[in-house]
Write an enzyme that holds these catalytic residues in place. Structure first.
Site, mmCIF file in Angstrom:
data_model
loop_
_atom_site.group_PDB
_atom_site.id
_atom_site.type_symbol
_atom_site.label_atom_id
_atom_site.label_comp_id
_atom_site.label_asym_id
_atom_site.label_seq_id
_atom_site.Cartn_x
_atom_site.Cartn_y
_atom_site.Cartn_z
ATOM 1 N N GLU A 175 7.134 -3.561 4.752
ATOM 2 C CA GLU A 175 7.527 -2.778 3.586
ATOM 3 C C GLU A 175 6.680 -1.511 3.456
ATOM 4 O OE1 GLU A 175 4.583 -2.854 1.858
ATOM 5 O OE2 GLU A 175 4.035 -4.434 3.281
ATOM 6 N N GLU A 318 3.216 -2.895 5.955
ATOM 7 C CA GLU A 318 4.222 -2.250 6.819
ATOM 8 C C GLU A 318 4.935 -3.230 7.742
ATOM 9 O OE1 GLU A 318 2.580 0.985 9.086
ATOM 10 O OE2 GLU A 318 1.779 2.021 7.323
#
Length: 351
Positions: A175, A318
């Site tokens: 994310e 991430e």
């Protein structure tokens, strides 16, 4: 019936018969029983997920959801909201850590704008599925409506199904969203019954003063919204995030389609908690990539009943930990497929 409801109905238990056969093969390989630890557990789990006693190496994909957060108005993060769209462009231009690691793992990276608070340039490789321009400030009221949360879950289902249709046999999740450790902390505090200060971390690196502000803002959000842990959609909509909802959908779709999903760190873990609450069987399809530096991440993994594969003191998010763990998954499947059995190698089985 909605796509979300259909997906929940499709999630089934792992194939126990296949797992027994895989365990028998693992025990017959030229090593003391259980001596390869988690590598054996991973191979057996993936066999149960896929229904194949000796699974082939899967084609890899990673899905990264990007969204912004209204709670940023409370001063919970040291970076401005403008960083979210800037980083999304960095992902698709190949310059982010997740870009490097997915290239390293030969995994296709799907970058999805599910809730960035500004319009992104129309460039290749950004999948525009914006549900809203960020969430509302959860310290003042619900972050999303039920409809927005459900729509975001269904975006995640769509993207996962697209990746699977394009051949993905294992999916890592990640994310991007400045401020997203705050909603994740609120979700974990709701389900762990621990004080916010015990599960909240420094995220991208807040100082002591901002950490106090962050804790107070999350406590206020929980007091204002009173999320109901017996209703995971209520928790998600009141104190969650659009990218967290999207990742929840990815996890549920992976489980429904019998594809292993590698959970990254704290924010991905919050999505995994919501997914498990929506469908307890979904947890069987999850692999825990690493233990992050966020104090609440261990609480998440314990709640899910998952052991981390790696411990590298990472706290970037991430999907970086999930991408790295793909190599270990490959190794586990190669052990299962390529190691000789005692009879094949002419080795005494009394090791």
């Amino acid at each position: 019936m909605t796509k979300f409801e259909q997906t929940l109905q499709q999630i089934k238990p792992l194939d126990e018969e296949v797992m027994k056969k895989t365990q028998a093969r693992l025990d017959d390989l030229t090593k003391p029983a259980g001596s390869l630890g988690m590598l054996e557990n991973i191979a057996k789990q993936i066999a149960g997920i896929t229904g194949n006693v000796v699974p082939e190496l899967p084609k890899k994909a990673a899905i990264l959801m990007a969204g912004d957060h209204g709670i940023l108005k409370e001063g919970v993060a040291p970076f401005p909201q403008e960083v979210t769209p800037q980083m999304v462009l960095n992902f698709v231009n190949g310059g982010a850590a997740m870009s490097v690691l997915t290239r390293h793992e030969n995994a296709k990276l799907y970058v999805v704008d599910i809730g960035v608070a500004s319009d992104l340039p129309d460039v290749p490789n950004i999948i525009n599925r914006k549900v809203a321009y960020g969430t509302k400030n959860m310290a003042e009221g619900p972050a999303m409506t039920y409809e927005e949360a459900t729509q975001a879950i269904e975006v995640g289902i769509d993207i996962a199904e697209m990746a699977i249709k394009e051949g993905a046999g294992i999916i890592a999740i990640g994310e991007m969203g400045i401020g997203n450790t705050s909603p994740s902390s609120a979700i974990i505090a709701t389900y762990s019954n621990l004080p916010v200060e015990d599960v909240v971390g420094r995220g991208t690196g807040v100082d002591d003063e901002r950490l106090k502000i962050k804790i107070a803002a999350i406590e206020k959000a929980l007091m204002v919204n009173k999320p109901n842990p017996k209703n995971p959609l209520d928790v998600l909509s009141k104190v969650g995030g659009l990218e967290i909802a999207g990742l929840t959908g990815v996890i549920l779709a992976c489980a429904a389609n019998r594809v292993p999903v590698i959970i990254d760190g704290f924010i991905s873990g919050a999505a995994a908690v919501i997914a498990k609450e929506m469908s307890p069987l979904a947890a069987n399809y999850m692999l825990g990539s690493h233990l992050s530096e966020e104090p609440g991440h261990k609480v998440i993994l314990d709640f899910l009943g998952i052991k981390p594969i790696l411990m590298l003191n990472m706290r970037l998010g991430e999907g970086t930990g999930a991408a790295l763990a793909m190599n270990i998954v490959d190794a586990s499947l190669k052990i299962l497929k390529e190691m000789a059995t005692f009879s094949e190698a002419g080795v005494s089985s009394k090791l």
